[in-house]
Design a protein around this motif. Structure first.
Motif, PDB file in Angstrom:
ATOM      1  N   SER A 116      20.777  10.464   8.141  1.00 47.75           N
ATOM      2  CA  SER A 116      20.391  11.040   6.846  1.00 47.75           C
ATOM      3  C   SER A 116      20.998  12.420   6.677  1.00 47.75           C
ATOM      4  O   SER A 116      21.432  12.785   5.574  1.00 47.75           O
ATOM      5  CB  SER A 116      18.867  11.137   6.732  1.00 47.75           C
TER       6      SER A 116
ATOM      7  N   GLU B 270      16.840   8.615   1.365  1.00 47.14           N
ATOM      8  CA  GLU B 270      15.710   8.098   2.119  1.00 47.14           C
ATOM      9  C   GLU B 270      14.442   8.496   1.367  1.00 47.14           C
ATOM     10  O   GLU B 270      14.322   9.618   0.897  1.00 47.14           O
ATOM     11  CB  GLU B 270      15.733   8.774   3.497  1.00 47.14           C
TER      12      GLU B 270
ATOM     13  N   ASP C  91      20.738   5.269   1.730  1.00 46.39           N
ATOM     14  CA  ASP C  91      20.027   5.629   2.956  1.00 46.39           C
ATOM     15  C   ASP C  91      18.811   4.730   3.156  1.00 46.39           C
ATOM     16  O   ASP C  91      17.795   4.893   2.487  1.00 46.39           O
ATOM     17  CB  ASP C  91      19.605   7.099   2.910  1.00 46.39           C
ATOM     18  N   GLU C  92      18.941   3.802   4.079  1.00 48.60           N
ATOM     19  CA  GLU C  92      17.865   2.887   4.444  1.00 48.60           C
ATOM     20  C   GLU C  92      17.186   2.220   3.255  1.00 48.60           C
ATOM     21  O   GLU C  92      15.974   2.345   3.071  1.00 48.60           O
ATOM     22  CB  GLU C  92      16.819   3.621   5.292  1.00 48.60           C
TER      23      GLU C  92
HETATM   24 MG   LIG Z   1      17.198   8.822   8.126  1.00 47.75          MG
END
Ligand SMILES: [Mg+2]
Ligand SMILES: Nc1ncnc2c1ncn2[C@@H]1O[C@H](COP(=O)(O)OP(=O)(O)O)[C@@H](O)[C@H]1O
Lengths: 258, 293
Positions: A46, A88, A165-166
């Motif tokens: 991140s 995220e 991000d994820e």
């Molecule tokens: Mg992360």
């Protein structure tokens, strides 16, 4: 010949205050590619994405985007340059409506965003469920819908590079499949994607190449197929560890799996 | 007490309440976009009245030009306060920024004393003429101006927040600075515009009321406290709550003067402030909050 890489990160160092997190990251994403970045929690994935868009300052190294050094860019400029981050935790505007969130996604496009109607249609074509939710506030959406909105908001800026991000975090397998299913559509529309994922299996299946990050540096890289076949990756990220670590009777074996 | 007398007190309460509402709105919109309480808000009110008197008397501008000029000058001061005093320190804790606004307030007050002198001054009414009689109560023409200008300010604010791109950026910034920067909003600029807008609201209140009550370089602190109490009463939430907080405070003051004693009128704001803080910290109408997804 122009650089085939849309994004090139060279020897990047960055951190928070005096705490260094990235220690010389090298990575590139070619135009039209979907590239996955995997790594344990806290490896700095991140932080890398946040440094690319300028939330975190690079202390050393370079970030080159479309031929320009953007190492000192700020987030509000990065999105104008064509880099959209789906962060995220999504960072949606919770009290604002779905439509307002999407309109804000087109904010950076200035006057030209008057024509955002067709882009809205594009987002609804990708995520039809959002169309029925336009007047609802973002905070009332389910997790999957919120993720779709976050991606839709990023697409409204008409980016050339999408940083994810994820996106699968906390979502049901069916929703994850739906979200990843859109990656192919986005690539056809000319988008380049850098994807950070915990769900390594799903991510590698949907990408061309991958990088493995370990404590702030790139530990390994290769095509998605190579990485999926790699013993280390299989062991640590693809669940083989779990199978190997459990004895025949299902009790964990002692000792370091590595 | 007769009905006409009660009506008279109610009118006075709603007149003061409208002024408190404008000040409370200034507190509320700055708080929404920065998380800080701007204790220089009362000085914007002071500047509105004082600059208008100065423009009228010293520059010889007609009243019709002096009033908008005073609002514009104060808007400039509001923007400068943000740019010069707060932005360089924006990484600091909110408490530090709040203390800076107190310093700014003292600075503006002493500057005003230097520039405009220590005396009480007043503006002529915007329209001359006798009061209007309304069910036995008298309404000064200037009071109608106060209500009218407040209504126009609210309408403009509503259109700005709900119908314009800048308004959407302001609402986004109130939710989260990071999310806003992510979509390309220059949040520093939005915060500056918010200060300018808060200054406009304060100045408007200051000029509108200057013909009714005299004004001076040091009126900012008192009205700042009233507006702050009204904002807290409204829960520092939405604009509607701020306006309601202002009107409730104005009426409470006026009716307590009617039924108890006017000696305590100025203490009412403090009592209300303390009561809200101790009994219902989220304000009368609940706090909209700074929620995040
Ligand atoms: Mg992360
Ligand atoms: N805002 C922050 N301030 C200080 N340290 C942080 C911050 N965000 C992350 N870190 C630290 O940086 C390291 C990398 O975090 P992160 O980039 O979020 O990792 P990943 O995304 O790979 O899980 C971790 O040790 C984390 O504790």
């Amino acid at each position: 010949m122009p650089d085939p890489a849309l994004l090139r990160v060279e020897g990047l160092h960055a951190g928070y205050g005096r705490v260094p997190v990235l220690h010389g990251v090298d990575l590139h994403v070619d135009r039209g590619e979907i590239v996955t970045l995997v790594g344990a929690n806290g490896a700095g994935k991140s932080t890398l994405l946040r440094t690319i868009v300028g939330f975190v300052r690079a202390s050393q190294g370079r970030i080159v985007f479309d031929g320009d050094d953007i190492s000192r860019i700020v987030p509000e400029r990065a999105v104008r340059r064509g880099i959209a981050l789906v962060p995220e935790g999504r960072m949606l505007f919770g009290p604002l409506t779905v439509e307002e969130n999407l309109r804000l996604g087109a904010f950076a496009r200035g006057r030209e965003s008057a024509g955002h109607g067709s882009d809205l249609e594009g987002v609804f074509a990708l995520f039809p469920v959002l169309r029925d939710r336009t007047g609802q506030t973002a905070s009332t959406l389910s997790g999957g819908e919120q993720q779709m909105l976050a991606i839709g908001r990023a697409l409204m800026s008409r980016p050339s590079l999408l940083l994810l991000d994820e996106p699968s975090l906390g979502l049901a397998p069916k929703v994850i499949a739906e979200i990843f299913g859109t990656l192919g559509v986005l690539r056809e529309q000319g988008l380049t994607v850098l994807l950070v994922e915990q769900d390594v299996k799903v991510a590698l299946r949907h990408s061309d190449r991958g990088y493995v990050m370990r404590t702030g540096t790139i530990a390994m890289t290769g095509t998605s197929a190579d990485l999926m076949a790699d013993d280390d990756v299989r062991l640590i990220y693809l669940g083989a560890w779990h199978e190997a670590a459990l004895g025949g009777d299902g009790t964990p074996m002692t000792g370091d799996a590595r | 007490m007769g009905a006409a007398q009660l009506l008279q007190f109610t009118i006075a309460g709603l007149k003061n309440g409208a002024i408190y509402a404008l000040i409370a709105l200034g507190f509320t919109i700055v708080y929404a976009s920065t998380g800080i309480l701007n204790f220089a808000q009362g000085e914007f009110y002071m500047l509105g009245g004082m600059v208008a008197v100065w423009a009228l008397r010293t520059l010889g501008l007609p009243l019709l030009a002096a009033v908008p000029a005073a609002v514009l000058v104060t808007v400039g001061v509001g923007a400068l306060v943000e740019r010069l005093a707060l932005r360089p320190r924006r990484a600091e804790a909110p408490l530090v920024l709040i203390i800076i606004t107190i310093g700014v307030s003292m600075l503006l007050q002493s500057l005003a004393r230097h520039l405009f002198g220590p005396n009480e001054v007043a503006l002529p009414p915007f329209t001359a003429g006798p009061s209007i009689t309304f069910f036995g109560a008298a309404i000064e023409r200037q009071t109608l101006w106060v209500w009218g200008l407040t209504a126009v300010a609210l309408l403009v604010l509503w259109v700005l927040y709900t119908r314009t791109k800048l308004g959407l950026a302001m609402r986004a910034t109130a939710v989260s600075h990071d999310s806003s920067r992510l979509v390309g909003i220059d949040t520093a600029r939005v915060v500056m515009v918010t200060f300018a807008l808060a200054a406009a609201l304060g100045a408007l209140a200051g000029v509108a009321v200057a013909p009714l009550t005299q004004t001076a370089y040091d009126v900012g602190a008192r009205i700042g406290l009233k507006g702050f109490a009204a904002a807290i009463l409204g829960g520092l939430g939405g604009p509607v709550a701020a306006v309601a907080g202002g009107l409730v405070l104005g009426l409470t003051e006026s009716l307590s003067a009617a039924f108890i004693s006017s000696t305590y009128k100025d203490a009412i704001a403090l009592v209300v402030l303390l009561a809200v803080i101790f009994l219902k910290p989220s304000g009368l109408f609940g706090r909209a909050g700074r929620e995040k997804v």
